[in-house]
Design a protein around this motif. Structure first.
Motif, PDB file in Angstrom:
ATOM      1  N   GLY A   1       7.357 -11.146 -24.979  1.00 33.94           N
ATOM      2  CA  GLY A   1       6.078 -10.759 -25.574  1.00 33.94           C
ATOM      3  C   GLY A   1       5.247  -9.932 -24.614  1.00 33.94           C
ATOM      4  O   GLY A   1       4.615  -8.943 -25.009  1.00 33.94           O
ATOM      5  N   ASN A   2       5.267 -10.318 -23.337  1.00 35.40           N
ATOM      6  CA  ASN A   2       4.522  -9.566 -22.323  1.00 35.40           C
ATOM      7  C   ASN A   2       5.047  -8.135 -22.197  1.00 35.40           C
ATOM      8  O   ASN A   2       4.277  -7.181 -22.055  1.00 35.40           O
ATOM      9  N   LYS A   3       6.375  -7.998 -22.255  1.00 38.77           N
ATOM     10  CA  LYS A   3       6.975  -6.656 -22.195  1.00 38.77           C
ATOM     11  C   LYS A   3       6.510  -5.815 -23.383  1.00 38.77           C
ATOM     12  O   LYS A   3       6.194  -4.630 -23.244  1.00 38.77           O
ATOM     13  N   ALA A   4       6.494  -6.439 -24.550  1.00 44.33           N
ATOM     14  CA  ALA A   4       6.099  -5.713 -25.767  1.00 44.33           C
ATOM     15  C   ALA A   4       4.639  -5.273 -25.699  1.00 44.33           C
ATOM     16  O   ALA A   4       4.286  -4.190 -26.168  1.00 44.33           O
ATOM     17  N   ILE A   5       3.782  -6.110 -25.108  1.00 46.37           N
ATOM     18  CA  ILE A   5       2.367  -5.732 -24.959  1.00 46.37           C
ATOM     19  C   ILE A   5       2.242  -4.496 -24.067  1.00 46.37           C
ATOM     20  O   ILE A   5       1.482  -3.574 -24.364  1.00 46.37           O
ATOM     21  N   LYS A   6       3.001  -4.482 -22.975  1.00 42.77           N
ATOM     22  CA  LYS A   6       2.954  -3.327 -22.071  1.00 42.77           C
ATOM     23  C   LYS A   6       3.397  -2.053 -22.783  1.00 42.77           C
ATOM     24  O   LYS A   6       2.925  -0.957 -22.480  1.00 42.77           O
ATOM     25  N   GLU A   7       4.311  -2.225 -23.744  1.00 44.23           N
ATOM     26  CA  GLU A   7       4.784  -1.078 -24.527  1.00 44.23           C
ATOM     27  C   GLU A   7       3.871  -0.788 -25.719  1.00 44.23           C
ATOM     28  O   GLU A   7       4.143   0.109 -26.517  1.00 44.23           O
ATOM     29  N   LYS A   8       2.818  -1.600 -25.854  1.00 45.92           N
ATOM     30  CA  LYS A   8       1.860  -1.493 -26.957  1.00 45.92           C
ATOM     31  C   LYS A   8       2.519  -1.692 -28.325  1.00 45.92           C
ATOM     32  O   LYS A   8       2.073  -1.151 -29.334  1.00 45.92           O
ATOM     33  N   ASP A   9       3.589  -2.467 -28.317  1.00 44.19           N
ATOM     34  CA  ASP A   9       4.265  -2.832 -29.563  1.00 44.19           C
ATOM     35  C   ASP A   9       3.748  -4.221 -29.948  1.00 44.19           C
ATOM     36  O   ASP A   9       4.376  -5.241 -29.673  1.00 44.19           O
ATOM     37  N   TYR A  10       2.584  -4.250 -30.585  1.00 48.12           N
ATOM     38  CA  TYR A  10       1.886  -5.515 -30.802  1.00 48.12           C
ATOM     39  C   TYR A  10       2.546  -6.390 -31.861  1.00 48.12           C
ATOM     40  O   TYR A  10       2.490  -7.619 -31.786  1.00 48.12           O
TER      41      TYR A  10
ATOM     42  N   SER B   1       1.624 -23.259 -22.911  1.00 51.28           N
ATOM     43  CA  SER B   1       0.923 -23.241 -24.200  1.00 51.28           C
ATOM     44  C   SER B   1      -0.342 -22.406 -24.109  1.00 51.28           C
ATOM     45  O   SER B   1      -0.609 -21.556 -24.970  1.00 51.28           O
ATOM     46  N   GLN B   2      -1.117 -22.655 -23.061  1.00 52.44           N
ATOM     47  CA  GLN B   2      -2.353 -21.884 -22.870  1.00 52.44           C
ATOM     48  C   GLN B   2      -2.065 -20.393 -22.769  1.00 52.44           C
ATOM     49  O   GLN B   2      -2.731 -19.571 -23.413  1.00 52.44           O
ATOM     50  N   GLN B   3      -1.079 -20.054 -21.961  1.00 49.77           N
ATOM     51  CA  GLN B   3      -0.750 -18.641 -21.755  1.00 49.77           C
ATOM     52  C   GLN B   3      -0.335 -17.970 -23.057  1.00 49.77           C
ATOM     53  O   GLN B   3      -0.755 -16.841 -23.344  1.00 49.77           O
ATOM     54  N   CYS B   4       0.468 -18.663 -23.839  1.00 51.69           N
ATOM     55  CA  CYS B   4       0.947 -18.075 -25.100  1.00 51.69           C
ATOM     56  C   CYS B   4      -0.176 -17.945 -26.124  1.00 51.69           C
ATOM     57  O   CYS B   4      -0.261 -16.942 -26.838  1.00 51.69           O
ATOM     58  N   PHE B   5      -1.049 -18.944 -26.184  1.00 45.51           N
ATOM     59  CA  PHE B   5      -2.186 -18.858 -27.103  1.00 45.51           C
ATOM     60  C   PHE B   5      -3.128 -17.717 -26.703  1.00 45.51           C
ATOM     61  O   PHE B   5      -3.595 -16.955 -27.554  1.00 45.51           O
ATOM     62  N   VAL B   6      -3.384 -17.600 -25.407  1.00 47.09           N
ATOM     63  CA  VAL B   6      -4.267 -16.531 -24.918  1.00 47.09           C
ATOM     64  C   VAL B   6      -3.651 -15.162 -25.184  1.00 47.09           C
ATOM     65  O   VAL B   6      -4.331 -14.228 -25.636  1.00 47.09           O
ATOM     66  N   ASN B   7      -2.354 -15.039 -24.922  1.00 44.07           N
ATOM     67  CA  ASN B   7      -1.681 -13.756 -25.139  1.00 44.07           C
ATOM     68  C   ASN B   7      -1.612 -13.398 -26.620  1.00 44.07           C
ATOM     69  O   ASN B   7      -1.772 -12.238 -26.997  1.00 44.07           O
ATOM     70  N   MET B   8      -1.373 -14.411 -27.448  1.00 48.33           N
ATOM     71  CA  MET B   8      -1.364 -14.162 -28.892  1.00 48.33           C
ATOM     72  C   MET B   8      -2.755 -13.748 -29.362  1.00 48.33           C
ATOM     73  O   MET B   8      -2.906 -12.867 -30.221  1.00 48.33           O
ATOM     74  N   SER B   9      -3.771 -14.351 -28.779  1.00 49.79           N
ATOM     75  CA  SER B   9      -5.148 -13.983 -29.107  1.00 49.79           C
ATOM     76  C   SER B   9      -5.411 -12.520 -28.762  1.00 49.79           C
ATOM     77  O   SER B   9      -6.055 -11.789 -29.525  1.00 49.79           O
ATOM     78  N   LEU B  10      -4.887 -12.089 -27.625  1.00 57.24           N
ATOM     79  CA  LEU B  10      -5.051 -10.693 -27.210  1.00 57.24           C
ATOM     80  C   LEU B  10      -4.354  -9.747 -28.188  1.00 57.24           C
ATOM     81  O   LEU B  10      -4.911  -8.721 -28.589  1.00 57.24           O
ATOM     82  N   VAL B  11      -3.141 -10.104 -28.581  1.00 54.40           N
ATOM     83  CA  VAL B  11      -2.383  -9.276 -29.526  1.00 54.40           C
ATOM     84  C   VAL B  11      -3.131  -9.150 -30.852  1.00 54.40           C
ATOM     85  O   VAL B  11      -3.277  -8.056 -31.403  1.00 54.40           O
ATOM     86  N   LYS B  12      -3.614 -10.278 -31.348  1.00 58.06           N
ATOM     87  CA  LYS B  12      -4.333 -10.262 -32.624  1.00 58.06           C
ATOM     88  C   LYS B  12      -5.633  -9.463 -32.509  1.00 58.06           C
ATOM     89  O   LYS B  12      -6.076  -8.839 -33.477  1.00 58.06           O
ATOM     90  N   TYR B  13      -6.220  -9.475 -31.330  1.00 62.24           N
ATOM     91  CA  TYR B  13      -7.425  -8.660 -31.099  1.00 62.24           C
ATOM     92  C   TYR B  13      -7.079  -7.174 -31.194  1.00 62.24           C
ATOM     93  O   TYR B  13      -7.783  -6.404 -31.843  1.00 62.24           O
ATOM     94  N   TYR B  14      -5.988  -6.784 -30.554  1.00 61.04           N
ATOM     95  CA  TYR B  14      -5.554  -5.386 -30.616  1.00 61.04           C
ATOM     96  C   TYR B  14      -5.213  -4.972 -32.047  1.00 61.04           C
ATOM     97  O   TYR B  14      -5.397  -3.816 -32.431  1.00 61.04           O
TER      98      TYR B  14
END
Length: 262
Positions: free
Chosen positions: A118-127, A159-172
């Motif tokens: 998921g982190n790789k996909a965020i860097k590629e802006k593939d949300y 769990s925290q990291q995944c929830f926070v990262n998912m929150s970022l994706v949904k924000y984008y």
């Protein structure tokens, strides 16, 4: 009393027209047709080899839309169908059971892997892809019950990291309600999670909810009054000032028009 041929034919027509959709045979046939239609979907078959493991999930991701379409077609059959409602949900729970029975370490390792993808996909802006992998990671936690303190700590952190990262994706993706929900899930695990609080404050500010934004910023200042928090606070003050000026101008124009009309 004998039934006339016309009455018999009419009753048969009614049965064919309105009864067929609810018959067990017809329903089963429709379901089989859907299964046949989507039988070429890639099967998920994780391997020990990390590269192969990644490749399988890449294929799985490429078939997300087909899987979603399949589920929608099956749900369409379920909707408003007395036969299926009477029979209840027939969802196959084997995959959930298989996941539940896996060792805790394996599930946490899987979650770590999915988070990385998921982190790789965020860097590629593939949300969309990032959201898929974070969801796969979060799914592991639903069936994970740590056996000791080390596992619990790893579980909580991941769990925290995944929830926070998912929150970022949904924000984008501008899905702000989902973003808020994921950030709040992270806060349930750790009330001092500064990233989750930052995302919540950002969304409130995006929605011009200045009082709520200010309240969350105060919480962040007590935890870690870092540069990003100060920048967000400065942005809040600027937007709030602009809003007040615009509001004052609107009222001034309104009263000016009223005075001219007198």
């Amino acid at each position: 009393m004998e039934l006339s041929q016309d009455a018999y034919n009419f009753s048969q027509l009614v049965l064919e027209e309105f009864g067929a959709p609810y018959r067990k045979e017809e329903i089963e046939k429709k379901i089989l047709n859907i299964e046949e239609k989507y039988k070429n979907l890639e099967e998920l078959n994780p391997q020990n080899n990390q590269e192969k493991y990644s490749l399988d999930y890449e294929k799985k991701f490429n078939n997300i839309k087909d899987e979603e379409d399949k589920q929608k077609e099956l749900e369409q059959i379920m909707k408003g169908n007395p036969y299926l409602q009477a029979m209840g949900c027939s969802h196959d729970r084997r995959k959930e059971r298989e996941l539940f029975e896996k060792p805790t370490k394996e599930k946490l390792d899987n979650a770590e892997y999915f988070k990385g993808e998921g982190n790789k996909a965020i860097k590629e802006k593939d949300y969309e892809k990032a959201a898929y992998f974070y969801q796969k990671a979060l799914l592991q936690f639903d069936y994970t019950f740590p056996d000791n303190n080390d596992e619990q700590q790893r579980f909580d952190l991941l769990s925290q990291q995944c929830f926070v990262n998912m929150s970022l994706v949904k924000y984008y993706q501008k899905e702000y309600d989902d973003s808020l929900q994921n950030a709040r899930q992270a806060l349930k695990l750790n009330q001092s999670n500064i990233k989750a609080l930052f995302r919540i404050a950002t969304i409130h500010l995006e929605r011009d909810e200045y009082d709520k934004t200010e309240e969350v910023i105060k919480q962040m200042e007590e935890i870690d009054n870092n540069k990003e928090v100060q920048q967000l606070k400065s942005q809040l003050l600027q937007q709030k000032s602009k809003y007040q000026k615009d509001e004052k101008k609107v009222y001034a124009d309104m009263f000016s028009k009223l005075n001219k009309e007198k």
